[in-house]
Structures are given as structure tokens and as C-alpha cells.
Design a protein around this motif. Structure first.
Motif, mmCIF file in Angstrom:
data_model
loop_
_atom_site.group_PDB
_atom_site.id
_atom_site.type_symbol
_atom_site.label_atom_id
_atom_site.label_comp_id
_atom_site.label_asym_id
_atom_site.label_seq_id
_atom_site.Cartn_x
_atom_site.Cartn_y
_atom_site.Cartn_z
ATOM 1 N N ARG A 172 -8.646 4.053 -1.858
ATOM 2 C CA ARG A 172 -9.847 4.542 -0.954
ATOM 3 C C ARG A 172 -9.216 5.814 -0.334
ATOM 4 N N VAL A 222 -8.489 2.046 -10.765
ATOM 5 C CA VAL A 222 -8.281 0.649 -10.354
ATOM 6 C C VAL A 222 -8.066 -0.190 -11.701
ATOM 7 N N ASP A 227 -5.244 -2.387 -7.038
ATOM 8 C CA ASP A 227 -6.521 -3.497 -6.712
ATOM 9 C C ASP A 227 -7.455 -2.390 -6.205
ATOM 10 N N GLN A 228 -7.101 -1.441 -5.417
ATOM 11 C CA GLN A 228 -8.214 -0.485 -4.661
ATOM 12 C C GLN A 228 -7.729 0.799 -4.485
ATOM 13 N N LYS A 232 0.689 -1.133 -0.066
ATOM 14 C CA LYS A 232 -0.026 -0.044 -0.086
ATOM 15 C C LYS A 232 0.950 1.395 0.151
ATOM 16 N N SER A 249 -4.019 0.429 -3.008
ATOM 17 C CA SER A 249 -3.572 -1.057 -2.680
ATOM 18 C C SER A 249 -3.096 -1.770 -4.108
#
Length: 238
Positions: A71, A53, A68-69, A42, A81
Motif C-alpha cells: 500500500r 503481493v 499480504d498487502q 509491516k 504487510s
């Protein structure tokens, strides 16, 4: 007969559709590293600059994973991530940093992982690594625009100066365009050369004058003594 042809065509259509479906799953899975062992790392950014993403994660110029992510942690922090191939983990150190770049000038955004190097410790699963904030394209374009505007202003001012010079305005313009000033400058230089030559002749005549002969002899002897002293000091130093 018609019914059999219909069933044959339908079967071929279904078979081709299934093959295309599995091919699409394979291609997407390969891009998303669904079929490779991966680990997660991260990074935090103030601004992800349009990263999405699924965008690539790159290490040493090679695509090694995907985003992947994304946020939002708070009003000034965004967490990314990343899923990276397990086989690459041994090359990524704990002091590696994540930066946001792009494919070319206007290509898709991607995450670039640096190698690190001040530590031998390998990054761990789920570890938060350092990051460097991306430079916004708008800021770059704004800087280029300011540079272009300054260059345009400077070019315009230079053109105005040259126009004034060509029209004979100012001291430089008068010197270039006024023949009489140029002739006066040439005459001044000629007089200066003549005066220098006459001064040399007068000095030479003074050396042969019996009233000043002693002065020049003393001066010559002093110079010779000084030269001899310097030569002795140079020999001693050797």
C-alpha cells in the motif's frame, strides 16, 4: 447403453474436476499459509523494486510467509504487510529488519527478514519493523557498464603505449629497441664496477701508508671502544 456410458464418463469427469479443484485449493492455501496460524508484521520502503503481493517472505534462508498487502502511504513511502508463520515469531526480534531481495539474479522478488540481536524482545502482532532499501538492478548494471567502459579505455591506452614502445618511440622504446643505448648502459655499469673496485684498492693502500696509518689506527680504536661500551650497557640491562 450409450446413455449409461455417457453418464459414467460425465461422472468421472466431474469427480476428477472436483479433486483437482480441492488439490489446487490445498496447494495455494499451503503457499499462502491459509492452513497455518500466522501473524502480521509491516515495513516501510521508499521503493519496493517490483515486489508483488503473494511473493515469499524468507527468514534464515527458509520461506516463512508471504507478502499480504502493498500500500502506498505517501509520495515517498510504501507499506508492506506480511503474513508470517506463528511458529517463527519467537525467533524474530523487535530490531529485525526487512530487506527486498530476489531469487537468483533475475528471479522473483522476496522479502528477507534479518534476525536482529541487540534486544531480546520478540516482535508483536502488527508491529512496524525497520527496513533496508533494495539496490536496483538497473543501478547495478549501470555500475558494471561504467566499469567495463573504463577497463576498455585502459586496455586501449596500454595497447597504444606498447605499440609505441615496440616501434622505438619514447625513452623506454629507444632503450629497448636501440642496441647502442643498451651497449652504452652496459659499458657504464662496467665502468662503475671498475671504479668501485679501484676505490677499494686505494683505501686499502692508504691504510698501509705511514702518513695515514695513525688516522686509521685511531679510527679503529674508537670503533673498538664504542663496541665495548655497547656490550657493557647490554650486560647491565640484563
Amino acid at each position: 447403453m450409450i446413455f449409461k456410458n455417457y453418464k459414467t464418463k460425465l461422472g468421472l469427469f466431474v469427480t476428477v474436476g472436483i479433486l483437482l479443484f480441492f488439490l489446487a485449493i490445498f496447494i495455494i492455501g499451503k503457499q499462502k499459509n491459509l492452513f497455518n496460524p500466522v501473524f502480521e508484521i509491516k515495513a516501510h520502503f521508499n521503493n519496493v523494486s517490483g515486489l508483488q503481493v503473494g511473493n515469499a517472505v524468507r527468514f534464515s534462508g527458509i520461506n516463512v510467509g508471504t507478502v499480504d498487502q502493498i500500500r502506498i502511504i505517501n509520495d515517498s513511502t510504501v507499506q508492506i504487510s506480511m503474513l508470517v508463520k506463528k511458529e517463527v515469531q519467537k525467533f524474530i526480534k523487535e530490531d529485525s529488519e526487512a530487506g527486498i531481495g530476489s531469487e537468483g539474479i533475475i528471479g522473483d522478488k522476496l522479502v528477507v527478514l534479518s534476525r536482529g540481536g541487540t534486544t531480546d524482545k520478540i516482535v508483536k502482532e502488527g508491529q512496524l519493523i525497520g527496513s533496508t532499501e533494495p539496490v536496483e538492478t538497473d543501478a547495478i548494471m549501470e555500475s558494471l557498464q561504467i566499469t567495463a567502459d573504463n577497463a576498455a579505455i585502459a586496455t586501449e591506452e596500454i595497447a597504444e603505449i606498447l605499440a609505441k614502445v615496440n616501434s622505438g618511440k619514447g625513452s623506454l622504446g629507444k632503450l629497448i629497441n636501440d642496441n647502442s643505448m643498451a651497449e652504452d648502459l652496459d659499458a657504464t655499469m662496467t665502468n662503475l664496477k671498475t671504479s668501485t673496485k679501484k676505490l677499494d684498492e686505494n683505501m686499502e693502500a692508504a691504510k698501509h701508508n705511514f702518513l695515514l696509518r695513525g688516522y686509521f689506527k685511531k679510527k679503529k680504536k674508537a670503533e673498538e671502544r664504542k663496541k665495548a661500551t655497547l656490550e657493557k650497557e647490554a650486560k647491565k640491562s640484563k
